[in-house]
Design an enzyme around this catalytic site. Structure first.
Site, mmCIF file in Angstrom:
data_model
loop_
_atom_site.group_PDB
_atom_site.id
_atom_site.type_symbol
_atom_site.label_atom_id
_atom_site.label_comp_id
_atom_site.label_asym_id
_atom_site.label_seq_id
_atom_site.Cartn_x
_atom_site.Cartn_y
_atom_site.Cartn_z
ATOM 1 N N ASP A 120 0.866 -1.178 0.000
ATOM 2 C CA ASP A 120 0.000 0.000 0.000
ATOM 3 C C ASP A 120 0.906 1.233 0.000
ATOM 4 O O ASP A 120 2.135 1.126 -0.136
ATOM 5 C CB ASP A 120 -1.013 -0.035 1.169
ATOM 6 C CG ASP A 120 -0.363 0.188 2.534
ATOM 7 O OD1 ASP A 120 0.885 0.259 2.619
ATOM 8 O OD2 ASP A 120 -1.109 0.279 3.529
ATOM 9 N N CYS A 166 3.158 -3.135 4.050
ATOM 10 C CA CYS A 166 2.300 -2.001 4.421
ATOM 11 C C CYS A 166 3.062 -1.216 5.492
ATOM 12 O O CYS A 166 4.291 -1.298 5.564
ATOM 13 C CB CYS A 166 0.913 -2.466 4.871
ATOM 14 S SG CYS A 166 0.875 -3.543 6.308
ATOM 15 N N GLY A 167 2.357 -0.457 6.326
ATOM 16 C CA GLY A 167 3.059 0.316 7.341
ATOM 17 C C GLY A 167 3.705 -0.595 8.376
ATOM 18 O O GLY A 167 4.848 -0.385 8.786
ATOM 19 N N THR A 168 2.952 -1.598 8.806
ATOM 20 C CA THR A 168 3.422 -2.486 9.873
ATOM 21 C C THR A 168 3.644 -3.925 9.430
ATOM 22 O O THR A 168 4.301 -4.692 10.139
ATOM 23 C CB THR A 168 2.358 -2.543 10.981
ATOM 24 O OG1 THR A 168 1.130 -2.966 10.369
ATOM 25 C CG2 THR A 168 2.146 -1.186 11.633
ATOM 26 N N GLY A 169 3.026 -4.304 8.342
ATOM 27 C CA GLY A 169 3.029 -5.713 7.914
ATOM 28 C C GLY A 169 1.818 -6.466 8.447
ATOM 29 O O GLY A 169 1.431 -7.499 7.911
ATOM 30 N N GLY A 203 -1.567 -5.604 8.844
ATOM 31 C CA GLY A 203 -2.833 -5.579 8.098
ATOM 32 C C GLY A 203 -2.762 -6.476 6.877
ATOM 33 O O GLY A 203 -3.737 -7.166 6.537
ATOM 34 N N HIS A 230 9.628 -23.857 9.835
ATOM 35 C CA HIS A 230 8.668 -24.612 10.646
ATOM 36 C C HIS A 230 7.220 -24.451 10.197
ATOM 37 O O HIS A 230 6.423 -25.365 10.357
ATOM 38 C CB HIS A 230 8.770 -24.190 12.118
ATOM 39 C CG HIS A 230 9.994 -24.746 12.797
ATOM 40 N ND1 HIS A 230 10.167 -24.717 14.171
ATOM 41 C CD2 HIS A 230 11.112 -25.331 12.298
ATOM 42 C CE1 HIS A 230 11.335 -25.271 14.483
ATOM 43 N NE2 HIS A 230 11.935 -25.640 13.358
ATOM 44 N N HIS A 260 6.868 -30.893 11.293
ATOM 45 C CA HIS A 260 6.295 -29.583 10.945
ATOM 46 C C HIS A 260 5.240 -29.709 9.855
ATOM 47 O O HIS A 260 4.290 -28.938 9.820
ATOM 48 C CB HIS A 260 7.408 -28.625 10.522
ATOM 49 C CG HIS A 260 8.456 -28.459 11.573
ATOM 50 N ND1 HIS A 260 8.170 -27.934 12.815
ATOM 51 C CD2 HIS A 260 9.759 -28.808 11.584
ATOM 52 C CE1 HIS A 260 9.268 -27.947 13.549
ATOM 53 N NE2 HIS A 260 10.243 -28.472 12.828
ATOM 54 N N ARG A 263 2.002 -30.465 11.485
ATOM 55 C CA ARG A 263 1.439 -29.286 12.155
ATOM 56 C C ARG A 263 0.861 -28.302 11.139
ATOM 57 O O ARG A 263 -0.170 -27.679 11.398
ATOM 58 C CB ARG A 263 2.513 -28.621 13.025
ATOM 59 C CG ARG A 263 2.864 -29.515 14.200
ATOM 60 C CD ARG A 263 4.141 -29.145 14.891
ATOM 61 N NE ARG A 263 4.469 -30.130 15.912
ATOM 62 C CZ ARG A 263 5.657 -30.224 16.500
ATOM 63 N NH1 ARG A 263 6.623 -29.394 16.178
ATOM 64 N NH2 ARG A 263 5.860 -31.148 17.410
#
Ligand code: RB5
Length: 155
Positions: free
Chosen positions: A8, A65-68, A70, A98, A133, A136
């Protein structure tokens, strides 16, 4: 290997250095936008990239994005997507090794370009370890399938 890349407006400053890193390492990049600083809605880009990865049109995704966060929340709504928002190399490596994560989400308001490229390198260098893994990861995906069945039964 093809990478679906989306961002974004807040993630845009990291797109170029990360795409450069991918291309320098021989990955094919499918750029899904955005291409500038005009405000856009990150879920639309997460959806584009997630759908492409889930359908096999791309092998992996990279969302910024800004933080990852969203981007990761949005992409994880798509069946078959295991998106992670990480800010350091150890988690990036473990998410591949993993969790068989297939979409890396980074935050341009969290990391500068140098640190972000470092995280991407750790992600690229890691491989899914399989074995216990794998079981899982299958359990993880069954939770989603189970919720989808439940929703269908209720309609
Ligand atoms: C955009 O302002 C910002 O909310 C977005 O880039 C992202 O950080 C959301 O998770």
């Amino acid at each position: 290997m093809r990478y679906a890349v989306g961002c974004d407006h807040a993630g845009y400053p990291l797109k170029e250095p990360l795409v450069e890193e991918l291309e320098a390492r021989g990955y094919e990049v499918i750029d899904l936008g955005t291409g500038g600083f005009a405000s856009v809605d990150y879920p639309a880009f997460a959806e584009r990239a997630g759908r492409l990865v889930a359908s096999g049109g791309a092998d992996m995704g990279l969302l910024i994005c800004g933080t990852g966060t969203g981007m990761a929340i949005s992409a994880n709504k798509i069946d078959g997507i295991r998106a992670v928002s990480v800010s350091e190399s150890f988690s990036a490596r473990m998410a591949r090794a993993h969790n068989d994560a297939n979409v890396l989400c980074l935050g341009a308001r969290v990391l500068g370009p140098g640190a972000a490229v470092d995280v991407l390198r750790a992600w690229l260098a890691a491989e899914f370890e399989g074995g216990r893994h794998q079981r899982r990861v299958e359990m993880m995906m069954e939770i989603k399938a189970c919720l989808d069945d439940q929703a269908e039964d209720e309609t």
